[in-house]
Scaffold this motif. Structure first.
Motif, PDB file in Angstrom:
ATOM      1  N   SER A  18       0.884  -1.124  -0.043  1.00  0.00           N
ATOM      2  CA  SER A  18       0.003   0.108  -0.033  1.00  0.00           C
ATOM      3  C   SER A  18       1.023   1.246   0.010  1.00  0.00           C
ATOM      4  O   SER A  18       2.014   1.328   0.622  1.00  0.00           O
ATOM      5  CB  SER A  18      -1.015   0.148   1.221  1.00  0.00           C
ATOM      6  N   HIS A  19       0.498   2.426  -0.783  1.00  0.00           N
ATOM      7  CA  HIS A  19       1.304   3.502  -0.651  1.00  0.00           C
ATOM      8  C   HIS A  19       0.285   4.704  -0.195  1.00  0.00           C
ATOM      9  O   HIS A  19       0.796   5.910  -0.600  1.00  0.00           O
ATOM     10  CB  HIS A  19       1.738   3.727  -2.229  1.00  0.00           C
ATOM     11  N   THR A  20      -0.468   4.312   0.738  1.00  0.00           N
ATOM     12  CA  THR A  20      -1.292   5.489   1.164  1.00  0.00           C
ATOM     13  C   THR A  20      -1.102   5.297   2.693  1.00  0.00           C
ATOM     14  O   THR A  20      -1.195   4.083   3.278  1.00  0.00           O
ATOM     15  CB  THR A  20      -2.830   5.451   0.884  1.00  0.00           C
ATOM     16  N   PRO A 103      -4.125   4.716  -3.145  1.00  0.00           N
ATOM     17  CA  PRO A 103      -3.161   3.567  -3.720  1.00  0.00           C
ATOM     18  C   PRO A 103      -2.979   2.601  -2.782  1.00  0.00           C
ATOM     19  O   PRO A 103      -1.976   2.448  -2.213  1.00  0.00           O
ATOM     20  CB  PRO A 103      -1.725   4.335  -4.063  1.00  0.00           C
ATOM     21  N   VAL A 108      -3.176  -0.438  -6.590  1.00  0.00           N
ATOM     22  CA  VAL A 108      -1.863  -0.283  -7.304  1.00  0.00           C
ATOM     23  C   VAL A 108      -1.785  -1.481  -8.366  1.00  0.00           C
ATOM     24  O   VAL A 108      -1.346  -1.194  -9.372  1.00  0.00           O
ATOM     25  CB  VAL A 108      -0.858  -0.171  -6.259  1.00  0.00           C
ATOM     26  N   ARG A 111      -3.723  -0.837 -11.533  1.00  0.00           N
ATOM     27  CA  ARG A 111      -3.115   0.261 -12.463  1.00  0.00           C
ATOM     28  C   ARG A 111      -2.064  -0.143 -13.419  1.00  0.00           C
ATOM     29  O   ARG A 111      -1.323  -0.995 -13.121  1.00  0.00           O
ATOM     30  CB  ARG A 111      -2.833   1.436 -11.436  1.00  0.00           C
ATOM     31  N   ARG A 117       0.821   5.365 -10.513  1.00  0.00           N
ATOM     32  CA  ARG A 117      -0.108   4.482  -9.875  1.00  0.00           C
ATOM     33  C   ARG A 117       0.009   4.557  -8.389  1.00  0.00           C
ATOM     34  O   ARG A 117      -0.740   3.951  -7.757  1.00  0.00           O
ATOM     35  CB  ARG A 117      -0.046   2.992 -10.419  1.00  0.00           C
ATOM     36  N   THR A 118       1.104   5.018  -7.804  1.00  0.00           N
ATOM     37  CA  THR A 118       1.306   4.965  -6.359  1.00  0.00           C
ATOM     38  C   THR A 118       0.838   6.307  -5.678  1.00  0.00           C
ATOM     39  O   THR A 118       0.960   6.317  -4.358  1.00  0.00           O
ATOM     40  CB  THR A 118       2.752   4.842  -6.137  1.00  0.00           C
TER      41      THR A 118
END
Length: 241
Positions: A18-20, A103, A108, A111, A117-118
């Protein structure tokens, strides 16, 4: 079959994080707040429409020209240009947020690889936009709280109609804003509606005179203001260090 699906999901999870940093509860609240039925918005400044890098199913909504869009690098670390300008949408255009997409690991993986995408994506309908794939406003990846997301969205999409603010500008300045041009002696507010928010502002004081240098992403555009009025601009390659 279920076991195979579980293995595939585990592999996806292992290879894509995860990038959030926004908590799940806050993500749901933001989605409701920003895309609710009463959430009409307006373009705070004039915006460009460009392709969305390698994803033909979307278009980018951005205040910056393509060579200042610093959202994605290639495998050699070179900034990728999203594509040429397709349209310019004037400040004050009515807009509505269709969806806010954070994201997460699962998002992600769905995408396209060569897209930002991140980063968080905000899907927006804008009145007067040419027909085509949906418009996406890309937010920075360092947002940690609900308040930060709301503030960042508000930089591009105003909750209040700026019609009165635009009407107060002289017609040549309004036309410059519509065309995303800079005009000598335009106010700082008008310049921001035209060119977007600068990446950096350098402030100096000479006696009682306030000077500002607005530097845009990549350093290719610089605007110089004195006491809140545009004096001159510089456009071209960033100066050598």
């Amino acid at each position: 079959m279920k076991r195979l699906l579980a293995v595939l999901l585990a592999l996806l999870g292992a290879g894509c994080k995860s990038h959030t940093q926004i908590a799940p509860g806050d993500r749901a609240a933001l989605e409701q707040t920003l895309s609710g039925p009463e959430a009409d918005r307006f373009l705070r400044g004039s915006m460009y429409v460009t392709p969305f890098f390698g994803d033909a199913s979307k278009r980018l909504l951005t205040p910056y020209p393509p060579d200042e869009v610093l959202l994605l690098d290639d495998t050699k670390g070179q900034t990728l240009n999203p594509g040429p300008i397709e349209a310019t949408l004037p400040a004050g255009s009515r807009a509505r947020i269709r969806k806010v997409e954070f994201p997460t690991a699962w998002v992600v993986t769905e995408r396209i690889l060569y897209s930002p995408r991140t980063l968080p994506w905000v899907y927006v309908d804008v009145e007067g936009a040419p027909k085509g794939p949906p418009l996406v406003l890309v937010l920075p990846g360092n947002l940690k709280t609900r308040e930060e997301v709301l503030a960042e969205v508000g930089r591009s999409l105003a909750a209040q109609d700026p019609a009165a603010q635009l009407a107060a500008l002289p017609e040549p300045v309004r036309e410059a804003v519509r065309q995303k041009k800079a005009l000598t002696d335009m106010s700082a507010e008008a310049l921001e509606m035209s060119w977007g928010t600068p990446e950096t502002i350098r402030r100096t004081l000479e006696g009682t005179v306030r000077n500002e240098e607005w530097i845009y992403p990549g350093g290719r555009r610089r605007a110089f203001l004195t006491d809140g009025r545009l004096v001159r601009v510089e456009e071209g390659p960033p100066p050598a260090k």
